[in-house]
Design an enzyme around this catalytic site. Structure first.
Site, PDB file in Angstrom:
ATOM      1  N   ASP A  13       2.951  -5.771   2.331  1.00  0.00           N
ATOM      2  CA  ASP A  13       4.268  -5.387   2.853  1.00  0.00           C
ATOM      3  C   ASP A  13       5.396  -5.629   1.854  1.00  0.00           C
ATOM      4  O   ASP A  13       6.540  -5.878   2.242  1.00  0.00           O
ATOM      5  CB  ASP A  13       4.596  -6.139   4.167  1.00  0.00           C
ATOM      6  CG  ASP A  13       3.493  -6.023   5.181  1.00  0.00           C
ATOM      7  OD1 ASP A  13       2.995  -4.906   5.369  1.00  0.00           O
ATOM      8  OD2 ASP A  13       3.125  -7.051   5.781  1.00  0.00           O
ATOM      9  N   GLY A  15       6.600  -3.446  -0.301  1.00  0.00           N
ATOM     10  CA  GLY A  15       7.417  -2.255  -0.573  1.00  0.00           C
ATOM     11  C   GLY A  15       6.750  -1.345  -1.596  1.00  0.00           C
ATOM     12  O   GLY A  15       7.418  -0.555  -2.273  1.00  0.00           O
ATOM     13  N   LYS A  16       5.431  -1.438  -1.694  1.00  0.00           N
ATOM     14  CA  LYS A  16       4.701  -0.608  -2.668  1.00  0.00           C
ATOM     15  C   LYS A  16       4.899   0.877  -2.385  1.00  0.00           C
ATOM     16  O   LYS A  16       5.024   1.685  -3.290  1.00  0.00           O
ATOM     17  CB  LYS A  16       3.193  -0.932  -2.622  1.00  0.00           C
ATOM     18  CG  LYS A  16       2.864  -2.357  -3.016  1.00  0.00           C
ATOM     19  CD  LYS A  16       1.388  -2.644  -2.882  1.00  0.00           C
ATOM     20  CE  LYS A  16       0.888  -2.680  -1.454  1.00  0.00           C
ATOM     21  NZ  LYS A  16       1.415  -3.743  -0.606  1.00  0.00           N
ATOM     22  N   GLY A  40       0.283  -0.061   5.871  1.00  0.00           N
ATOM     23  CA  GLY A  40       1.351   0.703   6.510  1.00  0.00           C
ATOM     24  C   GLY A  40       2.459   0.865   5.490  1.00  0.00           C
ATOM     25  O   GLY A  40       3.218  -0.060   5.239  1.00  0.00           O
ATOM     26  N   HIS A  41       2.502   2.017   4.839  1.00  0.00           N
ATOM     27  CA  HIS A  41       3.483   2.227   3.779  1.00  0.00           C
ATOM     28  C   HIS A  41       4.642   3.057   4.329  1.00  0.00           C
ATOM     29  O   HIS A  41       4.460   4.193   4.738  1.00  0.00           O
ATOM     30  CB  HIS A  41       2.805   2.880   2.567  1.00  0.00           C
ATOM     31  CG  HIS A  41       1.813   1.975   1.906  1.00  0.00           C
ATOM     32  ND1 HIS A  41       0.852   2.403   1.029  1.00  0.00           N
ATOM     33  CD2 HIS A  41       1.638   0.634   2.004  1.00  0.00           C
ATOM     34  CE1 HIS A  41       0.137   1.364   0.623  1.00  0.00           C
ATOM     35  NE2 HIS A  41       0.594   0.291   1.204  1.00  0.00           N
ATOM     36  N   ARG A 144     -25.206  -1.436   2.947  1.00  0.00           N
ATOM     37  CA  ARG A 144     -25.839  -0.142   2.600  1.00  0.00           C
ATOM     38  C   ARG A 144     -26.311   0.658   3.816  1.00  0.00           C
ATOM     39  O   ARG A 144     -27.308   1.350   3.769  1.00  0.00           O
ATOM     40  CB  ARG A 144     -26.979  -0.366   1.588  1.00  0.00           C
ATOM     41  CG  ARG A 144     -26.450  -0.853   0.267  1.00  0.00           C
ATOM     42  CD  ARG A 144     -27.462  -1.584  -0.521  1.00  0.00           C
ATOM     43  NE  ARG A 144     -27.798  -2.846   0.116  1.00  0.00           N
ATOM     44  CZ  ARG A 144     -28.595  -3.750  -0.412  1.00  0.00           C
ATOM     45  NH1 ARG A 144     -29.150  -3.537  -1.560  1.00  0.00           N
ATOM     46  NH2 ARG A 144     -28.848  -4.871   0.223  1.00  0.00           N
ATOM     47  N   GLN A 227      -2.304  -3.713   0.740  1.00  0.00           N
ATOM     48  CA  GLN A 227      -2.246  -5.161   0.980  1.00  0.00           C
ATOM     49  C   GLN A 227      -1.667  -5.855  -0.269  1.00  0.00           C
ATOM     50  O   GLN A 227      -0.951  -5.223  -1.012  1.00  0.00           O
ATOM     51  CB  GLN A 227      -3.613  -5.745   1.380  1.00  0.00           C
ATOM     52  CG  GLN A 227      -4.102  -5.288   2.750  1.00  0.00           C
ATOM     53  CD  GLN A 227      -4.722  -3.897   2.750  1.00  0.00           C
ATOM     54  OE1 GLN A 227      -5.586  -3.592   1.942  1.00  0.00           O
ATOM     55  NE2 GLN A 227      -4.280  -3.044   3.649  1.00  0.00           N
ATOM     56  N   THR A 242      -8.013 -10.054   3.606  1.00  0.00           N
ATOM     57  CA  THR A 242      -8.597  -8.807   4.076  1.00  0.00           C
ATOM     58  C   THR A 242     -10.019  -8.695   3.498  1.00  0.00           C
ATOM     59  O   THR A 242     -10.489  -9.602   2.803  1.00  0.00           O
ATOM     60  CB  THR A 242      -7.704  -7.602   3.720  1.00  0.00           C
ATOM     61  OG1 THR A 242      -8.212  -6.440   4.389  1.00  0.00           O
ATOM     62  CG2 THR A 242      -7.639  -7.352   2.211  1.00  0.00           C
ATOM     63  N   THR A 304       1.002  -2.674  12.985  1.00  0.00           N
ATOM     64  CA  THR A 304       0.717  -3.347  14.260  1.00  0.00           C
ATOM     65  C   THR A 304       1.975  -3.732  15.031  1.00  0.00           C
ATOM     66  O   THR A 304       1.876  -4.213  16.157  1.00  0.00           O
ATOM     67  CB  THR A 304      -0.062  -4.652  13.978  1.00  0.00           C
ATOM     68  OG1 THR A 304       0.731  -5.435  13.073  1.00  0.00           O
ATOM     69  CG2 THR A 304      -1.416  -4.368  13.359  1.00  0.00           C
ATOM     70  N   ARG A 308       6.514 -10.563  11.241  1.00  0.00           N
ATOM     71  CA  ARG A 308       5.989 -11.157  10.007  1.00  0.00           C
ATOM     72  C   ARG A 308       6.580 -12.551   9.846  1.00  0.00           C
ATOM     73  O   ARG A 308       7.778 -12.732  10.091  1.00  0.00           O
ATOM     74  CB  ARG A 308       6.383 -10.298   8.797  1.00  0.00           C
ATOM     75  CG  ARG A 308       5.780  -8.916   8.842  1.00  0.00           C
ATOM     76  CD  ARG A 308       6.247  -8.070   7.658  1.00  0.00           C
ATOM     77  NE  ARG A 308       5.714  -6.727   7.751  1.00  0.00           N
ATOM     78  CZ  ARG A 308       6.381  -5.625   7.388  1.00  0.00           C
ATOM     79  NH1 ARG A 308       7.600  -5.714   6.888  1.00  0.00           N
ATOM     80  NH2 ARG A 308       5.825  -4.440   7.502  1.00  0.00           N
ATOM     81  N   GLY A 418      18.068  -1.461  -1.082  1.00  0.00           N
ATOM     82  CA  GLY A 418      18.197  -0.835   0.240  1.00  0.00           C
ATOM     83  C   GLY A 418      16.924  -0.087   0.553  1.00  0.00           C
ATOM     84  O   GLY A 418      16.089   0.128  -0.328  1.00  0.00           O
TER      85      GLY A 418
HETATM   86  P1  IMP Z   1      -7.537  -6.865   8.105  1.00  0.00           P
HETATM   87  O1  IMP Z   1      -7.267  -6.274   6.774  1.00  0.00           O
HETATM   88  O2  IMP Z   1      -7.078  -6.001   9.252  1.00  0.00           O
HETATM   89  O3  IMP Z   1      -8.957  -7.320   8.268  1.00  0.00           O
HETATM   90  O4  IMP Z   1      -6.644  -8.210   8.250  1.00  0.00           O
HETATM   91  C1  IMP Z   1      -6.878  -9.366   7.451  1.00  0.00           C
HETATM   92  C2  IMP Z   1      -5.559 -10.022   7.060  1.00  0.00           C
HETATM   93  O5  IMP Z   1      -4.856  -9.155   6.180  1.00  0.00           O
HETATM   94  C3  IMP Z   1      -4.597 -10.295   8.229  1.00  0.00           C
HETATM   95  O6  IMP Z   1      -3.857 -11.465   7.960  1.00  0.00           O
HETATM   96  C4  IMP Z   1      -3.680  -9.090   8.207  1.00  0.00           C
HETATM   97  O7  IMP Z   1      -2.433  -9.363   8.797  1.00  0.00           O
HETATM   98  C5  IMP Z   1      -3.554  -8.868   6.702  1.00  0.00           C
HETATM   99  N1  IMP Z   1      -3.231  -7.493   6.344  1.00  0.00           N
HETATM  100  C6  IMP Z   1      -4.071  -6.433   6.308  1.00  0.00           C
HETATM  101  N2  IMP Z   1      -3.421  -5.325   5.905  1.00  0.00           N
HETATM  102  C7  IMP Z   1      -2.161  -5.699   5.670  1.00  0.00           C
HETATM  103  C8  IMP Z   1      -1.013  -5.013   5.188  1.00  0.00           C
HETATM  104  O8  IMP Z   1      -1.037  -3.817   4.858  1.00  0.00           O
HETATM  105  N3  IMP Z   1       0.126  -5.752   5.077  1.00  0.00           N
HETATM  106  C9  IMP Z   1       0.168  -7.079   5.372  1.00  0.00           C
HETATM  107  N4  IMP Z   1      -0.867  -7.767   5.800  1.00  0.00           N
HETATM  108  C10 IMP Z   1      -2.031  -7.087   5.948  1.00  0.00           C
END
Ligand code: IMP
Length: 431
Positions: A13, A15-16, A40-41, A144, A227, A242, A304, A308, A418
């Protein structure tokens, strides 16, 4: 050699998406190489917001070729929705703008169901996943059994056979261990057969070759990380991570190319830190500070809608990210969110059991015991959103940025002031 990898330097998160969107105007290709629809970009362009989960953030630029490569786990039905939404908004008019590797693994609802069942059962010890099935889908790939995107186009019976084989263990777990109703594989098979027509125009058997040819022709290729570094399965704050490798090396393995193609690794970091889900967070701020950053920074997940957790900028963690990724340039995001604070804090070291340390502890038990040591800076009050030159920033903001640069020993080439595409200070050109 004109490949640039853009990675998150924190816990995602950062800001990529905005950075990729801005630099896509000069790029020829944008490639997603790991993760899935857990990303989520968010892109803000001409007063309109677009949130992307799987499709590369270059898609709003019609001249950019977007590629989803084999390291990604492909949530087929989420992808179909994303394509439909983009088309409805007037983007992706040319089908050739998006290529999806036939070797990416497919992700289905049964992966999400298992992900959520595990989290539910773990109670207060849960990871805090996005519930998007990422862990189970990567497990299937590693063991696999996974269905690859190319399998979608096999004849009906062969597809069904593979689907039954791939899902067998997850269905067993869901029914016998988690005591849940197992999803119907027959109805998934029916849905998949219908999905073929929508997705066929985007399939490609060898996206790695396309990227290689593009790089040989001197085309500009951006590799879009999802991520962040601290969520990396191998180097992150395990087990609160993740299920993919999120560091820059993953661009090579996920997209299928050699290291010599990479010219630069650009890391993206906020001017503070956020984390979604559970796990240690040494520079997490006080409840009042949290409220300020969360509200002003709109710190809610794009995937989601979860709040945060917020904290101050952590230079110990950023130095770790620089080392892991070979970062040579930094984009500092959301400087505008700090405007209005009397004092801005930066974490420069940790205290652990009476000792002061400057290296990021790899083990999570150790990291959990770390307390942040802060350096404080006077804040600034001005609105920064119209500033396009570094020299026009308030003196205290410039002092804060100079300090970070000196500590990290890499240039801060981009400063975002901004949410919109044009609200950015570019101190040197990316390509
Ligand atoms: P998963 O990737 O859904 O399995 O989640 C594993 C961990 O990575 C959790 O703490 C999620 O909140 C975090 N996470 C997964 N994707 C993102 C993302 O795009 N931004 C921020 N946190 C993420």
């Amino acid at each position: 050699m004109s490949g640039i990898v853009v990675v998150g330097a924190q816990w995602g998160d950062e800001g990529k998406g905005k950075i990729i969107d801005i630099f896509s105007s000069h790029a020829d290709y944008v490639v997603r190489y790991q993760g899935g629809a857990n990303a989520g970009h968010t892109l803000n362009v001409s007063g309109k917001q677009t949130i992307l989960h799987l499709i590369p953030s270059g898609i709003l630029h019609p001249h950019v070729q977007c590629i989803i490569s084999s390291g990604v786990v492909l949530d087929v039905f989420s992808l179909i929705d994303e394509i439909a939404n983009l088309k409805q908004a007037g983007y992706l008019k040319n089908k050739n703008q998006l290529l999806i590797s036939e070797s990416s693994a497919m992700l289905f609802d049964y992966h999400k169901q298992l992900d959520q069942a595990r989290e539910h059962q773990a109670g207060s010890k849960k990871i805090g996943t996005t519930g998007r099935g990422i862990g189970p889908a990567y497990e299937e790939r590693i063991s696999r059994r996974a269905l690859l995107f190319g399998d979608l186009f096999l004849d009906d019976e062969k597809l069904k056979e593979k689907l039954i084989k791939a899902s067998k263990e997850v269905l067993f777990l869901l029914t016998h261990y988690y005591k849940q109703e197992a999803p119907s594989i027959d109805s998934l098979w029916e849905k998949l057969k219908k999905a073929r027509d929508t997705l066929a125009p985007y399939r490609h058997s060898n996206t790695s070759l396309i990227i290689d040819q593009a790089l040989k022709e001197g085309k500009k290729v951006l590799f879009e990380g999802a991520q962040g570094t601290l969520l990396d399965i191998f180097q992150g704050t395990y087990p609160y991570v993740t299920s993919s490798a999120t560091t820059a090396g993953s661009a090579l393995t996920g997209a299928g190319l050699g290291w010599s193609n990479i010219k630069k690794v650009l890391a993206v970091s906020k001017t503070y830190t956020t984390r979604v889900g559970h796990g240690p967070f040494p520079s997490e701020c006080t409840p009042e500070e949290q409220l300020y950053l969360e509200e002003k920074g709109q710190e809610r997940g794009a995937t989601t809608n979860r709040r945060r957790r917020c904290g101050w900028l952590d230079l110990v963690a950023l130095k770790y990210a620089i080392r892991l990724n070979g970062i040579n340039s930094l984009a500092l995001m959301k400087l505008d969110i700090l405007s209005g604070l009397d004092t801005v804090k930066v974490c420069t070291a940790y205290n652990i059991n009476g000792r002061r340390i400057h290296e990021y502890p790899v083990h999570f038990e150790q990291l959990s015991q770390c307390q942040a040591v802060y350096k404080e800076f006077p804040g600034w009050k001005q609105d920064l959103s119209r500033i396009v030159s570094f020299d026009d920033l308030p003196l205290t903001a410039r002092q804060y940025i100079h300090f970070i640069e000196e500590e990290l020993k890499i240039p801060i080439d981009i400063i975002s002031v901004g949410p919109n595409r044009e609200e950015v200070i570019e101190r040197s050109s990316l390509f």
